[in-house]
Scaffold this active site. Structure first.
Site, mmCIF file in Angstrom:
data_model
loop_
_atom_site.group_PDB
_atom_site.id
_atom_site.type_symbol
_atom_site.label_atom_id
_atom_site.label_comp_id
_atom_site.label_asym_id
_atom_site.label_seq_id
_atom_site.Cartn_x
_atom_site.Cartn_y
_atom_site.Cartn_z
ATOM 1 C CG ASN A 1 -1.342 8.278 -1.129
ATOM 2 O OD1 ASN A 1 -1.184 7.965 0.039
ATOM 3 N ND2 ASN A 1 -1.929 7.477 -2.009
ATOM 4 C CG HIS B 1 -2.134 0.782 1.136
ATOM 5 N ND1 HIS B 1 -3.177 0.675 2.019
ATOM 6 C CD2 HIS B 1 -2.477 1.779 0.278
ATOM 7 C CE1 HIS B 1 -4.115 1.551 1.710
ATOM 8 N NE2 HIS B 1 -3.709 2.234 0.669
#
Length: 287
Positions: A202, A47
């Site tokens: 992100n 991840h």
């Protein structure tokens, strides 16, 4: 090759891999890094990741892993001579329950985001549906593990300012980026919140300018319930001067899903932009 319960995936039906791209090359390509023996590759489900360069120039790679729907952090040492990763150790802890992303603070310490309070898929959905702010940030070191920030809808991407004084946390369902001040005891205190009209995933920080680059999702439902007739879009934002009274937010890339679906991360280097996705392809751009 992240496989996440309830999310579409175009990745091949095989374990995840780590790739290296040298953006100094004229035509960069993704090269798979060989991982040392002794590491369980069969359940590798990577991840978030982060690197730490030590004083002796040793490069440590921290990778969030979800073997068998659990959360671990894998610590590797990058061996540049033969493009390989030497597995150092697997980190597990009761506070690292649903880890999404990490930012390395030393050769064996990091901040990590837990994107949910619950680990059961049904309860995770209930948590999201009810808008519970039970997500948090954890600091980990071999000597100390503790919660350092809480109250997020879903703490997702995490990164740190170039001067290492501020930690940035993306709250994906809160449509926001939180600026946290880092203290000597590793605790974080809230400084400000930047609200955006998109789901912030992100965060990458440009080392020279301190600009934040983020992959975003304009529509949550399109992302969560994949429909090939109504594709999830992609969006990349650049945030400048986030500590100032008036940060500048620029939409650098946008696509309706015809080229790139579900953009989750954007990283910049010398005018070259790499955009990653949750379940689709990656896109290389020259700005």
């Amino acid at each position: 090759g992240l496989k996440y319960t309830g999310l579409k995936s175009f990745a091949p039906d095989k374990p995840g891999e780590i790739f290296l791209m040298d953006l100094n090359e004229d035509y960069p390509r993704a090269v798979e890094l060989r991982i040392s023996r002794g590491f369980d590759l069969s359940s590798f489900n990577p991840h978030g990741l982060s690197t730490y360069v030590d004083k002796d120039d040793t490069v440590y790679l921290f990778v969030v892993n979800h073997p068998h729907q659990k959360s671990t952090v894998e610590l590797f040492k990058f061996v540049e001579d033969d493009n390989s990763l030497l597995h150092m150790k697997t980190i597990r802890h009761d506070l690292l329950i649903s880890v999404n992303d990490i930012v390395a603070m030393g050769p064996d310490s990091f901040y990590a985001t837990n994107d949910h309070y619950f680990t059961d898929f049904i309860l995770m959905f209930v948590e999201m549906f009810l808008g519970l702010t039970w997500s948090n940030v954890v600091y980990y070191s071999p000597k100390e593990v503790k919660e350092v920030a809480a109250g997020f809808y879903s703490a997702n991407g995490i990164n740190i300012s170039p001067d290492r004084k501020y930690v940035y946390v993306a709250d994906i369902f809160g449509h926001s980026v939180h600026v946290m001040e880092k203290h000597n005891n590793w605790n974080l205190t809230h400084v400000k919140t930047l609200q955006l009209d998109t789901l912030v995933d992100n965060l990458s920080v440009e080392p020279h300018t301190g600009d934040i680059w983020t992959g975003c999702h304009p529509n949550a439902m399109k992302l969560l319930s994949y429909d090939p007739e109504n594709l999830p879009a992609s969006e990349v934002l650049r945030i400048q001067n986030i500590l100032s009274e008036e940060p500048v937010v620029t939409r650098v890339y946008a696509d309706n899903g015809s080229v790139l679906q579900g953009s989750s991360v954007a990283s910049i280097y010398e005018g070259k932009l790499l955009i990653g996705t949750v379940f689709h392809r990656a896109l290389y751009c020259e700005l």
